[in-house]
Motif scaffolding. Structure first.
Motif, PDB file in Angstrom:
ATOM      1  N   PRO A  43       0.809  -1.230   0.000  1.00  0.00           N
ATOM      2  CA  PRO A  43       0.000   0.000   0.000  1.00  0.00           C
ATOM      3  C   PRO A  43       0.841   1.278   0.000  1.00  0.00           C
ATOM      4  O   PRO A  43       0.414   2.290  -0.537  1.00  0.00           O
ATOM      5  CB  PRO A  43      -0.827  -0.133   1.283  1.00  0.00           C
ATOM      6  N   LYS A  44       2.053   1.224   0.579  1.00  0.00           N
ATOM      7  CA  LYS A  44       2.908   2.412   0.579  1.00  0.00           C
ATOM      8  C   LYS A  44       3.290   2.797  -0.848  1.00  0.00           C
ATOM      9  O   LYS A  44       3.235   3.972  -1.220  1.00  0.00           O
ATOM     10  CB  LYS A  44       4.161   2.135   1.414  1.00  0.00           C
ATOM     11  N   PHE A  79       1.627   2.045  -3.479  1.00  0.00           N
ATOM     12  CA  PHE A  79       0.395   2.516  -4.113  1.00  0.00           C
ATOM     13  C   PHE A  79       0.179   3.999  -3.796  1.00  0.00           C
ATOM     14  O   PHE A  79      -0.124   4.809  -4.677  1.00  0.00           O
ATOM     15  CB  PHE A  79      -0.779   1.670  -3.606  1.00  0.00           C
ATOM     16  N   LEU A  80       0.412   4.377  -2.536  1.00  0.00           N
ATOM     17  CA  LEU A  80       0.202   5.776  -2.140  1.00  0.00           C
ATOM     18  C   LEU A  80       1.243   6.718  -2.730  1.00  0.00           C
ATOM     19  O   LEU A  80       0.961   7.883  -2.961  1.00  0.00           O
ATOM     20  CB  LEU A  80       0.224   5.916  -0.614  1.00  0.00           C
ATOM     21  N   LEU A 120      -3.976   1.132 -14.322  1.00  0.00           N
ATOM     22  CA  LEU A 120      -4.842  -0.037 -14.120  1.00  0.00           C
ATOM     23  C   LEU A 120      -4.017  -1.246 -13.664  1.00  0.00           C
ATOM     24  O   LEU A 120      -4.478  -2.047 -12.849  1.00  0.00           O
ATOM     25  CB  LEU A 120      -5.618  -0.368 -15.402  1.00  0.00           C
ATOM     26  N   ASP A 121      -2.773  -1.344 -14.178  1.00  0.00           N
ATOM     27  CA  ASP A 121      -1.894  -2.429 -13.718  1.00  0.00           C
ATOM     28  C   ASP A 121      -1.596  -2.299 -12.230  1.00  0.00           C
ATOM     29  O   ASP A 121      -1.583  -3.287 -11.492  1.00  0.00           O
ATOM     30  CB  ASP A 121      -0.568  -2.421 -14.504  1.00  0.00           C
ATOM     31  N   LEU A 164      -3.468  -0.760  -9.961  1.00  0.00           N
ATOM     32  CA  LEU A 164      -4.692  -1.102  -9.222  1.00  0.00           C
ATOM     33  C   LEU A 164      -4.890  -2.613  -9.184  1.00  0.00           C
ATOM     34  O   LEU A 164      -5.238  -3.181  -8.156  1.00  0.00           O
ATOM     35  CB  LEU A 164      -5.916  -0.459  -9.884  1.00  0.00           C
ATOM     36  N   SER A 165      -4.659  -3.282 -10.324  1.00  0.00           N
ATOM     37  CA  SER A 165      -4.821  -4.744 -10.376  1.00  0.00           C
ATOM     38  C   SER A 165      -3.912  -5.430  -9.378  1.00  0.00           C
ATOM     39  O   SER A 165      -4.316  -6.372  -8.698  1.00  0.00           O
ATOM     40  CB  SER A 165      -4.461  -5.294 -11.756  1.00  0.00           C
ATOM     41  N   LEU A 209      -2.655  -4.143  -6.638  1.00  0.00           N
ATOM     42  CA  LEU A 209      -3.137  -3.879  -5.276  1.00  0.00           C
ATOM     43  C   LEU A 209      -4.301  -4.817  -4.934  1.00  0.00           C
ATOM     44  O   LEU A 209      -4.362  -5.394  -3.857  1.00  0.00           O
ATOM     45  CB  LEU A 209      -3.592  -2.423  -5.146  1.00  0.00           C
ATOM     46  N   ILE A 210      -5.204  -4.971  -5.893  1.00  0.00           N
ATOM     47  CA  ILE A 210      -6.362  -5.839  -5.668  1.00  0.00           C
ATOM     48  C   ILE A 210      -5.912  -7.279  -5.437  1.00  0.00           C
ATOM     49  O   ILE A 210      -6.331  -7.937  -4.489  1.00  0.00           O
ATOM     50  CB  ILE A 210      -7.327  -5.770  -6.877  1.00  0.00           C
ATOM     51  N   THR A 256      -4.131  -7.655  -2.077  1.00  0.00           N
ATOM     52  CA  THR A 256      -5.000  -7.443  -0.924  1.00  0.00           C
ATOM     53  C   THR A 256      -5.939  -8.625  -0.741  1.00  0.00           C
ATOM     54  O   THR A 256      -6.321  -8.965   0.370  1.00  0.00           O
ATOM     55  CB  THR A 256      -5.820  -6.149  -1.115  1.00  0.00           C
ATOM     56  N   ARG A 257      -6.268  -9.282  -1.843  1.00  0.00           N
ATOM     57  CA  ARG A 257      -7.207 -10.401  -1.762  1.00  0.00           C
ATOM     58  C   ARG A 257      -6.568 -11.705  -1.340  1.00  0.00           C
ATOM     59  O   ARG A 257      -7.258 -12.664  -1.072  1.00  0.00           O
ATOM     60  CB  ARG A 257      -7.876 -10.600  -3.128  1.00  0.00           C
ATOM     61  N   ARG A 310      -7.894   7.352  -1.694  1.00  0.00           N
ATOM     62  CA  ARG A 310      -6.913   6.268  -1.808  1.00  0.00           C
ATOM     63  C   ARG A 310      -6.077   6.067  -0.556  1.00  0.00           C
ATOM     64  O   ARG A 310      -5.539   4.981  -0.342  1.00  0.00           O
ATOM     65  CB  ARG A 310      -6.048   6.406  -3.052  1.00  0.00           C
ATOM     66  N   ALA A 318      -5.756   2.437   1.117  1.00  0.00           N
ATOM     67  CA  ALA A 318      -4.478   1.839   1.515  1.00  0.00           C
ATOM     68  C   ALA A 318      -4.498   1.417   2.986  1.00  0.00           C
ATOM     69  O   ALA A 318      -3.973   0.361   3.347  1.00  0.00           O
ATOM     70  CB  ALA A 318      -3.337   2.825   1.255  1.00  0.00           C
ATOM     71  N   ALA A 328      -6.576  -1.744   3.172  1.00  0.00           N
ATOM     72  CA  ALA A 328      -5.842  -2.865   2.571  1.00  0.00           C
ATOM     73  C   ALA A 328      -4.776  -3.362   3.557  1.00  0.00           C
ATOM     74  O   ALA A 328      -4.580  -4.570   3.725  1.00  0.00           O
ATOM     75  CB  ALA A 328      -5.199  -2.435   1.253  1.00  0.00           C
ATOM     76  N   THR A 329      -4.124  -2.422   4.238  1.00  0.00           N
ATOM     77  CA  THR A 329      -3.084  -2.793   5.207  1.00  0.00           C
ATOM     78  C   THR A 329      -3.682  -3.525   6.406  1.00  0.00           C
ATOM     79  O   THR A 329      -3.183  -4.574   6.827  1.00  0.00           O
ATOM     80  CB  THR A 329      -2.348  -1.513   5.693  1.00  0.00           C
ATOM     81  N   ALA A 380      -4.913  -7.012   5.494  1.00  0.00           N
ATOM     82  CA  ALA A 380      -3.849  -7.958   5.175  1.00  0.00           C
ATOM     83  C   ALA A 380      -3.091  -8.387   6.435  1.00  0.00           C
ATOM     84  O   ALA A 380      -2.454  -9.435   6.456  1.00  0.00           O
ATOM     85  CB  ALA A 380      -2.875  -7.340   4.171  1.00  0.00           C
ATOM     86  N   ASN A 418       4.032   1.754   7.950  1.00  0.00           N
ATOM     87  CA  ASN A 418       3.624   1.040   6.735  1.00  0.00           C
ATOM     88  C   ASN A 418       3.229   1.985   5.607  1.00  0.00           C
ATOM     89  O   ASN A 418       3.407   1.670   4.437  1.00  0.00           O
ATOM     90  CB  ASN A 418       2.406   0.144   7.019  1.00  0.00           C
ATOM     91  N   LEU A 419       2.631   3.104   5.992  1.00  0.00           N
ATOM     92  CA  LEU A 419       2.010   3.942   4.961  1.00  0.00           C
ATOM     93  C   LEU A 419       2.721   5.270   4.712  1.00  0.00           C
ATOM     94  O   LEU A 419       2.397   5.982   3.768  1.00  0.00           O
ATOM     95  CB  LEU A 419       0.543   4.204   5.320  1.00  0.00           C
ATOM     96  N   LEU A 472     -13.121  -3.161  -4.020  1.00  0.00           N
ATOM     97  CA  LEU A 472     -12.186  -3.832  -4.931  1.00  0.00           C
ATOM     98  C   LEU A 472     -12.937  -4.481  -6.099  1.00  0.00           C
ATOM     99  O   LEU A 472     -12.447  -4.502  -7.224  1.00  0.00           O
ATOM    100  CB  LEU A 472     -11.350  -4.886  -4.179  1.00  0.00           C
ATOM    101  N   ILE A 506     -11.699  -1.995 -14.336  1.00  0.00           N
ATOM    102  CA  ILE A 506     -10.491  -2.405 -15.052  1.00  0.00           C
ATOM    103  C   ILE A 506     -10.853  -3.349 -16.196  1.00  0.00           C
ATOM    104  O   ILE A 506     -10.417  -3.186 -17.330  1.00  0.00           O
ATOM    105  CB  ILE A 506      -9.509  -3.098 -14.078  1.00  0.00           C
ATOM    106  N   ARG A 547     -10.435  -2.426 -20.182  1.00  0.00           N
ATOM    107  CA  ARG A 547      -9.420  -3.133 -20.971  1.00  0.00           C
ATOM    108  C   ARG A 547      -9.993  -3.856 -22.166  1.00  0.00           C
ATOM    109  O   ARG A 547      -9.250  -4.338 -23.012  1.00  0.00           O
ATOM    110  CB  ARG A 547      -8.686  -4.146 -20.080  1.00  0.00           C
TER     111      ARG A 547
END
Lengths: 102, 102
Positions: A3-4, A6-7, A90-91, A93-94, A96-97, A100-101, B16, B20, B23-24, B27, B40-41, B90, B97, B101
């Motif tokens: 996430p860091k 990402f930010l 978008l890459d 974001l993908s 991150l998703i 995270t999942r 965002r 984040a 998400a952190t 996880a 972390n952030l 998400l 996305i 695409r």
């Protein structure tokens, strides 16, 4: 992609209005005029103008001004750099998703 | 999911930084304290506090205050509602996305 990262990503598309504008322009088969963008996104004129100016300054969209009969018509489309930037974001974001999942 | 629906989505996670944070927290295997989240952030204290308060007010995180010896310790974790909201957001991003695409 934690996430860091990402930010700390530097992209005009971290603003979701600009992300939606670029997604709309890249999905369109032809250049869109201002009214179509307004209608597609339900934004105010001032808001859309200001985002289009930023995207144009960064080279992510191109603006074409022409006359149709006596009326000026302005259309917008995504540039190659704009398409590449959308793909890059978008890459991110993908990723991150996906992470995270897990 | 067209971009208009993406823009009209009402979620605290459209920010965002909050995305984040969630998400952190989701996880993490255990509750995180304020210092770990900061680390972390890479946020400022004031910025993190203000987002945590909003997430807490909305019931997306829970805050536990306890004493470890004589020192107060505050830890944060994602609530069930918070995990559900993260999943929902998400999913929305994934759809955007996927459709962009195409």
């Amino acid at each position: 992609m934690d996430p860091k990262n990402f930010l700390s990503l530097d992209s005009l598309l971290t603003d979701r209005v600009r992300l939606a504008i670029m997604a709309t322009l890249c999905a369109a088969e032809e250049p869109l005029d201002f009214a179509s963008l307004l209608d597609n996104l339900e934004l105010s004129k001032g808001n859309l103008s200001s985002h289009m100016r930023k995207l144009d300054d960064a080279g992510l969209v191109s603006i074409k001004k022409e006359f149709v009969g006596r009326k000026p018509k302005t259309t917008y489309c995504a540039t190659e750099a704009g398409r590449a930037e959308l793909k890059r974001y978008l890459d991110v974001l993908s990723n991150l998703i996906k992470e995270t999942r897990q």
